[in-house]
Design an enzyme around this catalytic site. Structure first.
Site, PDB file in Angstrom:
ATOM      1  N   CYS A 161       0.809  -1.222   0.000  1.00 54.13           N
ATOM      2  CA  CYS A 161       0.000   0.000   0.000  1.00 54.13           C
ATOM      3  C   CYS A 161       0.840   1.269   0.000  1.00 54.13           C
ATOM      4  CB  CYS A 161      -0.908   0.011   1.222  1.00 54.13           C
ATOM      5  SG  CYS A 161       0.052   0.053   2.728  1.00 54.13           S
ATOM      6  N   ASP A 169       2.510   2.508   2.488  1.00 56.35           N
ATOM      7  CA  ASP A 169       2.595   3.159   3.792  1.00 56.35           C
ATOM      8  C   ASP A 169       4.006   3.030   4.357  1.00 56.35           C
ATOM      9  OD1 ASP A 169      -0.007   3.604   3.390  1.00 56.35           O
ATOM     10  OD2 ASP A 169      -0.762   2.369   5.019  1.00 56.35           O
ATOM     11  N   CYS A 178      -2.264   3.956   7.147  1.00 57.61           N
ATOM     12  CA  CYS A 178      -3.653   3.731   7.533  1.00 57.61           C
ATOM     13  C   CYS A 178      -3.791   3.691   9.051  1.00 57.61           C
ATOM     14  CB  CYS A 178      -4.114   2.405   6.943  1.00 57.61           C
ATOM     15  SG  CYS A 178      -3.350   1.003   7.759  1.00 57.61           S
ATOM     16  N   CYS A 211      -0.336  -4.461   8.076  1.00 57.51           N
ATOM     17  CA  CYS A 211      -0.060  -3.248   8.867  1.00 57.51           C
ATOM     18  C   CYS A 211       0.690  -3.624  10.150  1.00 57.51           C
ATOM     19  CB  CYS A 211      -1.350  -2.519   9.214  1.00 57.51           C
ATOM     20  SG  CYS A 211      -2.560  -2.462   7.882  1.00 57.51           S
TER      21      CYS A 211
HETATM   22 FE1  FES Z   1      -1.040  -0.754   4.443  1.00 58.43          FE
HETATM   23 FE2  FES Z   1      -2.220  -0.476   6.696  1.00 58.43          FE
HETATM   24  S1  FES Z   1      -3.150  -0.617   4.784  1.00 58.43           S
HETATM   25  S2  FES Z   1      -0.135  -0.430   6.344  1.00 58.43           S
HETATM   26 FE1  FES Z   2      -4.277   3.340   2.405  1.00 61.23          FE
HETATM   27 FE2  FES Z   2      -2.540   1.965   3.849  1.00 61.23          FE
HETATM   28  S1  FES Z   2      -3.521   1.390   2.077  1.00 61.23           S
HETATM   29  S2  FES Z   2      -3.261   3.939   4.097  1.00 61.23           S
END
Ligand code: FES
Ligand code: FES
Length: 127
Positions: A37, A39, A63, A106
């Protein structure tokens, strides 16, 4: 998607947000990214001469679950030895926060951030 109450609590009141001076010799930094993602999580640990984690801070661009996971681990690692901190598993984090399967990565990010910081610690020690 419904977040668990613990995720919302850590997301709304994140613990230990910020950074330490990276030139402080007792500070190590773990910076990791989630390919899934994009992040990014930065975790810093301040480790004393006996290998005890005195303090921890994080900055996470991501996220709610990633922010909650990093907030949680800053609380968990404080006072722990580097061995104990290195034994924290993403499954412990995911369980504590009741993360759904799509949010497991995450919590993996938080485990990876601890590992990356401890890796820097070992590198520093061997110098
Ligand atoms: Fe990717 Fe949370 S959605 S770190
Ligand atoms: Fe959107 Fe992690 S995928 S913030």
């Amino acid at each position: 998607m419904a977040y668990s109450e613990k995720v919302i609590d850590h997301y709304e009141n994140p613990r230990n947000v910020g950074s330490f001076d990276k030139n402080d010799p007792s500070v190590v930094t773990g910076m990791v990214g989630a390919p899934a993602c994009g992040d990014v999580m930065k975790l810093q640990l301040r480790i004393d001469d006996n290998g005890i984690i005195e303090d921890a801070k994080f900055k996470t661009y991501g996220c709610g679950s990633a922010i909650a996971s990093s907030s949680l681990v800053t609380e968990w690692v404080k006072g722990k030895t580097i061995e104990e901190a290195g034994a924290i598993k993403n499954t412990d984090i995911a369980e504590e926060l009741a993360l759904p399967p799509v949010k497991i990565h995450c919590s993996i990010l938080a485990e990876d951030a601890i590992k990356a910081a401890l890796e820097e610690y070992k590198t520093k020690q061997s110098k």
